[in-house]
Design a protein around this motif. Structure first.
Motif, PDB file in Angstrom:
ATOM      1  N   GLN A   1      -7.816  15.143   7.233  1.00 45.28           N
ATOM      2  CA  GLN A   1      -7.217  15.355   5.920  1.00 45.28           C
ATOM      3  C   GLN A   1      -6.921  14.004   5.290  1.00 45.28           C
ATOM      4  O   GLN A   1      -6.478  13.085   5.956  1.00 45.28           O
ATOM      5  CB  GLN A   1      -5.928  16.178   6.025  1.00 45.28           C
ATOM      6  CG  GLN A   1      -6.157  17.590   6.559  1.00 45.28           C
ATOM      7  CD  GLN A   1      -4.865  18.363   6.675  1.00 45.28           C
ATOM      8  OE1 GLN A   1      -3.795  17.815   6.498  1.00 45.28           O
ATOM      9  NE2 GLN A   1      -4.982  19.650   6.971  1.00 45.28           N
ATOM     10  N   GLY A   2      -7.179  13.917   3.992  1.00 48.07           N
ATOM     11  CA  GLY A   2      -6.919  12.666   3.304  1.00 48.07           C
ATOM     12  C   GLY A   2      -5.432  12.391   3.158  1.00 48.07           C
ATOM     13  O   GLY A   2      -4.612  13.310   3.077  1.00 48.07           O
ATOM     14  N   ASN A   3      -5.045  11.128   3.111  1.00 47.62           N
ATOM     15  CA  ASN A   3      -3.661  10.747   2.898  1.00 47.62           C
ATOM     16  C   ASN A   3      -3.611   9.384   2.228  1.00 47.62           C
ATOM     17  O   ASN A   3      -4.641   8.806   1.890  1.00 47.62           O
ATOM     18  CB  ASN A   3      -2.873  10.751   4.220  1.00 47.62           C
ATOM     19  CG  ASN A   3      -3.523   9.867   5.272  1.00 47.62           C
ATOM     20  OD1 ASN A   3      -4.089   8.820   4.967  1.00 47.62           O
ATOM     21  ND2 ASN A   3      -3.453  10.291   6.524  1.00 47.62           N
ATOM     22  N   LEU A   4      -2.411   8.861   2.034  1.00 51.87           N
ATOM     23  CA  LEU A   4      -2.259   7.575   1.381  1.00 51.87           C
ATOM     24  C   LEU A   4      -2.985   6.469   2.130  1.00 51.87           C
ATOM     25  O   LEU A   4      -3.595   5.590   1.521  1.00 51.87           O
ATOM     26  CB  LEU A   4      -0.758   7.239   1.269  1.00 51.87           C
ATOM     27  CG  LEU A   4      -0.418   5.869   0.690  1.00 51.87           C
ATOM     28  CD1 LEU A   4      -0.946   5.736  -0.732  1.00 51.87           C
ATOM     29  CD2 LEU A   4       1.094   5.642   0.736  1.00 51.87           C
ATOM     30  N   GLY A   5      -2.920   6.497   3.465  1.00 53.77           N
ATOM     31  CA  GLY A   5      -3.592   5.477   4.256  1.00 53.77           C
ATOM     32  C   GLY A   5      -5.089   5.453   4.017  1.00 53.77           C
ATOM     33  O   GLY A   5      -5.689   4.380   3.905  1.00 53.77           O
ATOM     34  N   ASP A   6      -5.702   6.637   3.927  1.00 51.85           N
ATOM     35  CA  ASP A   6      -7.140   6.699   3.655  1.00 51.85           C
ATOM     36  C   ASP A   6      -7.482   6.051   2.317  1.00 51.85           C
ATOM     37  O   ASP A   6      -8.453   5.298   2.196  1.00 51.85           O
ATOM     38  CB  ASP A   6      -7.616   8.153   3.646  1.00 51.85           C
ATOM     39  CG  ASP A   6      -7.515   8.797   5.019  1.00 51.85           C
ATOM     40  OD1 ASP A   6      -7.528   8.071   6.018  1.00 51.85           O
ATOM     41  OD2 ASP A   6      -7.408  10.038   5.076  1.00 51.85           O
ATOM     42  N   LEU A   7      -6.685   6.366   1.293  1.00 51.59           N
ATOM     43  CA  LEU A   7      -6.936   5.790  -0.028  1.00 51.59           C
ATOM     44  C   LEU A   7      -6.772   4.277  -0.015  1.00 51.59           C
ATOM     45  O   LEU A   7      -7.524   3.555  -0.684  1.00 51.59           O
ATOM     46  CB  LEU A   7      -5.981   6.418  -1.047  1.00 51.59           C
ATOM     47  CG  LEU A   7      -6.153   7.927  -1.292  1.00 51.59           C
ATOM     48  CD1 LEU A   7      -5.090   8.423  -2.262  1.00 51.59           C
ATOM     49  CD2 LEU A   7      -7.544   8.228  -1.824  1.00 51.59           C
ATOM     50  N   LEU A   8      -5.806   3.784   0.759  1.00 55.87           N
ATOM     51  CA  LEU A   8      -5.599   2.340   0.844  1.00 55.87           C
ATOM     52  C   LEU A   8      -6.782   1.650   1.522  1.00 55.87           C
ATOM     53  O   LEU A   8      -7.195   0.556   1.119  1.00 55.87           O
ATOM     54  CB  LEU A   8      -4.307   2.033   1.604  1.00 55.87           C
ATOM     55  CG  LEU A   8      -3.011   2.335   0.849  1.00 55.87           C
ATOM     56  CD1 LEU A   8      -1.811   2.207   1.785  1.00 55.87           C
ATOM     57  CD2 LEU A   8      -2.854   1.412  -0.345  1.00 55.87           C
ATOM     58  N   VAL A   9      -7.346   2.277   2.543  1.00 53.61           N
ATOM     59  CA  VAL A   9      -8.497   1.690   3.223  1.00 53.61           C
ATOM     60  C   VAL A   9      -9.709   1.680   2.292  1.00 53.61           C
ATOM     61  O   VAL A   9     -10.479   0.710   2.264  1.00 53.61           O
ATOM     62  CB  VAL A   9      -8.797   2.443   4.531  1.00 53.61           C
ATOM     63  CG1 VAL A   9     -10.069   1.900   5.178  1.00 53.61           C
ATOM     64  CG2 VAL A   9      -7.632   2.316   5.505  1.00 53.61           C
ATOM     65  N   VAL A  10      -9.897   2.743   1.520  1.00 48.81           N
ATOM     66  CA  VAL A  10     -10.978   2.764   0.531  1.00 48.81           C
ATOM     67  C   VAL A  10     -10.782   1.638  -0.490  1.00 48.81           C
ATOM     68  O   VAL A  10     -11.726   0.935  -0.859  1.00 48.81           O
ATOM     69  CB  VAL A  10     -11.034   4.133  -0.180  1.00 48.81           C
ATOM     70  CG1 VAL A  10     -12.003   4.078  -1.358  1.00 48.81           C
ATOM     71  CG2 VAL A  10     -11.475   5.210   0.792  1.00 48.81           C
TER      72      VAL A  10
END
Length: 310
Positions: free
Chosen positions: A168-177
């Motif tokens: 599931q996507g989360n803030l951490g995923d968006l930051l890595v992108v």
């Protein structure tokens, strides 16, 4: 005599081109290997030191090392000159913003998610290169990027397709992108600067320009995330400042100069391969058939895309 001389010159030229490509491949792989160790240590240090503080110390150590290396180089190598705007862009994108964003993302997402997202790097950089410097993104490169990403998915999932339903996507995923996008921009800007400036000068100046931003931010961060100093933390910070930062950045920038941003980023996907090997050798983590097949996909895709460029 003239045809023979021309033939020898042509062969010599071809050998030089081929040698440049293979050296570029070795350099970008050296960079991704050291960055795999950086990812491991960055994850391990997350409870001991804040992301901005770690970034500031990392690049402060690196700038001191680069200053020593540049002391005997021509004075032009130590000046910004007409490259100042591009170097400032590199400092903001690839140093001041990239590293803290990546380390901060690792505080909110799992290592599995972060490694998966890193597989998107070649696509992101290829698109940025096509938009900013009109570097062609050929169908072969695009297909190779997807093959490399498939290898990353295979390694992370260990061949279990059901596994992906739980992500599931989360803030951490968006930051890595966001971090990957910043790194792609850094690579493309570096390509333009290194057309007439050495990789050493480009790397050193781009890092030095970021320190006036990172150091004050790190001091502020201490009020919210004070560093828990221990001998092993000091050693880890020193290692990150020298191996992934000095050696890794130099190797990467020189590899980008030889292969181009798109060609170099095809091998960015070797990072999870090296991460799996390090985990197996140092931490005793399992290394199965899925890892071997995925690694072969990643390396083959990189070779295939790079051979098209050469």
């Amino acid at each position: 005599m003239e045809p023979t001389t021309a033939k020898i010159s042509w062969k010599h030229w071809m050998l030089r081109i081929g040698g440049s490509v293979w050296i570029g491949l070795l350099l970008v792989n050296l960079a991704t290997f050291t960055w795999a160790t950086n990812m491991t240590l960055g994850r391990w240090l997350r409870a001991s030191i804040g992301p901005v503080t770690l970034s500031a110390l990392r690049f402060l150590i690196a700038v001191l090392c680069f200053g020593w290396l540049l002391r005997s180089r021509p004075s032009e190598e130590r000046r910004l000159g007409a490259d100042a705007p591009l170097l400032l862009g590199m400092a903001l994108a690839g140093v001041a913003l990239f590293a803290p964003t990546l380390y901060w993302g690792l505080r909110f997402t799992t290592a599995v998610n972060a490694t998966l997202i890193n597989g998107l790097g070649p696509l992101i950089t290829g698109l940025i290169a096509a938009l900013l410097i009109r570097e062609p993104l050929t169908p072969r490169q695009l297909l190779a990027a997807f093959l490399g990403l498939a290898g990353v998915l295979l390694i992370i999932s260990n061949g279990n397709l059901i596994f992906w339903g739980a992500l599931q996507g989360n803030l951490g995923d968006l930051l890595v992108v966001a971090a990957l996008t910043l790194w792609g921009l850094y690579s493309v800007l570096g390509r333009k600067v290194m057309a007439h400036r050495s990789a050493l000068s480009t790397t050193a100046l781009s890092m030095a320009l970021a320190l006036p931003l990172l150091i004050p931010a790190a001091l502020v961060e201490q009020f919210f995330l004070p560093t828990r100093w221990r001998p092993e933390v000091v050693l880890a910070v020193l290692y990150i400042g020298i191996a992934p930062t000095v050696l890794g950045f130099l190797a990467w920038n020189e590899g980008v100069r030889r292969l181009g941003p798109g060609g170099a980023m095809m091998f960015y996907n070797t990072l999870p391969v090296y991460g799996a090997l390090l985990g197996h050798l140092l931490l005793g983590e399992p290394l199965g058939l899925a890892h071997l097949i995925g690694g072969a996909l990643i390396i083959s895709a990189g070779l295939w895309a790079t051979s098209a460029r050469s």
